[in-house]
Design a protein around this motif. Structure first.
Motif, PDB file in Angstrom:
ATOM      1  N   LYS A  97       0.824  -1.214   0.000  1.00 40.92           N
ATOM      2  CA  LYS A  97       0.000   0.000   0.000  1.00 40.92           C
ATOM      3  C   LYS A  97       0.855   1.259   0.000  1.00 40.92           C
ATOM      4  O   LYS A  97       2.040   1.232   0.312  1.00 40.92           O
ATOM      5  N   LYS A 131      -1.630  -2.659  -4.143  1.00 45.03           N
ATOM      6  CA  LYS A 131      -2.970  -3.189  -3.879  1.00 45.03           C
ATOM      7  C   LYS A 131      -3.887  -2.173  -3.209  1.00 45.03           C
ATOM      8  O   LYS A 131      -5.101  -2.261  -3.347  1.00 45.03           O
ATOM      9  N   LYS A 132      -3.302  -1.215  -2.459  1.00 45.39           N
ATOM     10  CA  LYS A 132      -4.146  -0.307  -1.689  1.00 45.39           C
ATOM     11  C   LYS A 132      -3.552   1.098  -1.676  1.00 45.39           C
ATOM     12  O   LYS A 132      -2.348   1.277  -1.517  1.00 45.39           O
ATOM     13  N   ALA A 134      -4.235   4.634   0.504  1.00 40.97           N
ATOM     14  CA  ALA A 134      -4.895   5.119   1.711  1.00 40.97           C
ATOM     15  C   ALA A 134      -4.699   6.623   1.815  1.00 40.97           C
ATOM     16  O   ALA A 134      -3.735   7.178   1.279  1.00 40.97           O
ATOM     17  N   GLU A 156     -13.054   3.998   5.702  1.00 45.24           N
ATOM     18  CA  GLU A 156     -12.635   2.831   6.477  1.00 45.24           C
ATOM     19  C   GLU A 156     -12.730   3.085   7.969  1.00 45.24           C
ATOM     20  O   GLU A 156     -12.704   2.164   8.758  1.00 45.24           O
ATOM     21  N   GLY A 177      -9.748   4.435   1.981  1.00 46.50           N
ATOM     22  CA  GLY A 177      -8.859   3.544   1.242  1.00 46.50           C
ATOM     23  C   GLY A 177      -9.489   3.100  -0.059  1.00 46.50           C
ATOM     24  O   GLY A 177     -10.709   3.078  -0.207  1.00 46.50           O
ATOM     25  N   ARG A 178      -8.619   2.755  -0.993  1.00 49.79           N
ATOM     26  CA  ARG A 178      -9.044   2.204  -2.280  1.00 49.79           C
ATOM     27  C   ARG A 178      -8.255   0.924  -2.503  1.00 49.79           C
ATOM     28  O   ARG A 178      -7.028   0.936  -2.506  1.00 49.79           O
ATOM     29  N   ILE A 179      -8.979  -0.171  -2.654  1.00 47.92           N
ATOM     30  CA  ILE A 179      -8.362  -1.464  -2.926  1.00 47.92           C
ATOM     31  C   ILE A 179      -8.378  -1.667  -4.439  1.00 47.92           C
ATOM     32  O   ILE A 179      -9.408  -1.440  -5.092  1.00 47.92           O
ATOM     33  N   LYS A 180      -7.246  -2.082  -4.981  1.00 45.96           N
ATOM     34  CA  LYS A 180      -7.165  -2.317  -6.430  1.00 45.96           C
ATOM     35  C   LYS A 180      -8.221  -3.333  -6.827  1.00 45.96           C
ATOM     36  O   LYS A 180      -8.306  -4.405  -6.244  1.00 45.96           O
TER      37      LYS A 180
END
Length: 181
Positions: A97, A131-132, A134, A156, A177-180
């Motif tokens: 991340k 992957k993330k 934040a 979150e 957060g943004r998760i791929k």
């Protein structure tokens, strides 16, 4: 890490978003100081946590050499008017991340600079197996929160009474957060 420059025209304003370089250090030092005095969206008041030219040179060197860091600037008529940064970690447990931060001079708000910083950073993150992403945002920054949600970030958590603003009141910090995908 470095990305290709991108040119934009929004409401007749021409600007470029590009990777930072060592020659930008002095301008970034002055820009950050000015930004801290223009808004309460940052954790610092003007002058707190000051980073001089040499300090920015070290940050720029780290960011351009690290595959997990990205620092971008927005340039209007050879003037840096904003910057964004994704900062990663070499620690295995959190190497997937990055933390995103952004600042744009108030006179250049409403030209899509923040949105274009974020889009470029998301594209970079997705292409580099991050992957993330934040970020933290003060609850009073409604426009930023809407933009982050529009671009795939989710709330979150909330840090209650996390920031004391000039009106003497405490405000929450929203953790997003943004998760791929």
């Amino acid at each position: 890490m470095l990305i290709n420059s991108q040119k934009f025209i929004v409401n007749e304003l021409h600007y470029t978003i590009r990777s930072v370089n060592l020659e930008d250090a002095q301008a970034l030092s002055a820009l950050r100081l000015q930004l801290d005095g223009e808004t309460e969206n940052f954790d610092r008041e003007q002058g707190e946590g000051f980073i001089d030219t040499k300090g920015f040179e070290a940050i720029i060197k780290e960011d351009t050499e690290s595959p997990r860091n990205l620092c971008l600037v927005a340039v209007v008529d050879n003037r840096i008017v904003g910057f964004s940064r994704c900062a990663g970690s070499p620690f295995k447990r959190i190497a997937h991340k990055v933390e995103f931060g952004v600042g744009v001079l108030k006179e250049f708000w409403r030209y899509g600079i923040g949105k274009n910083f974020l889009n470029a950073s998301i594209e970079w993150a997705d292409a580099n197996d991050i992957k993330k992403m934040a970020l933290n945002v003060v609850e009073t920054n409604d426009k930023a929160i809407l933009l982050y949600k529009k671009l795939g970030f989710e709330v979150e958590g909330v840090l209650k009474n996390d920031k004391l603003l000039s009106d003497g009141n405490y405000y929450n910090t929203i953790v997003m957060g943004r998760i791929k995908p």
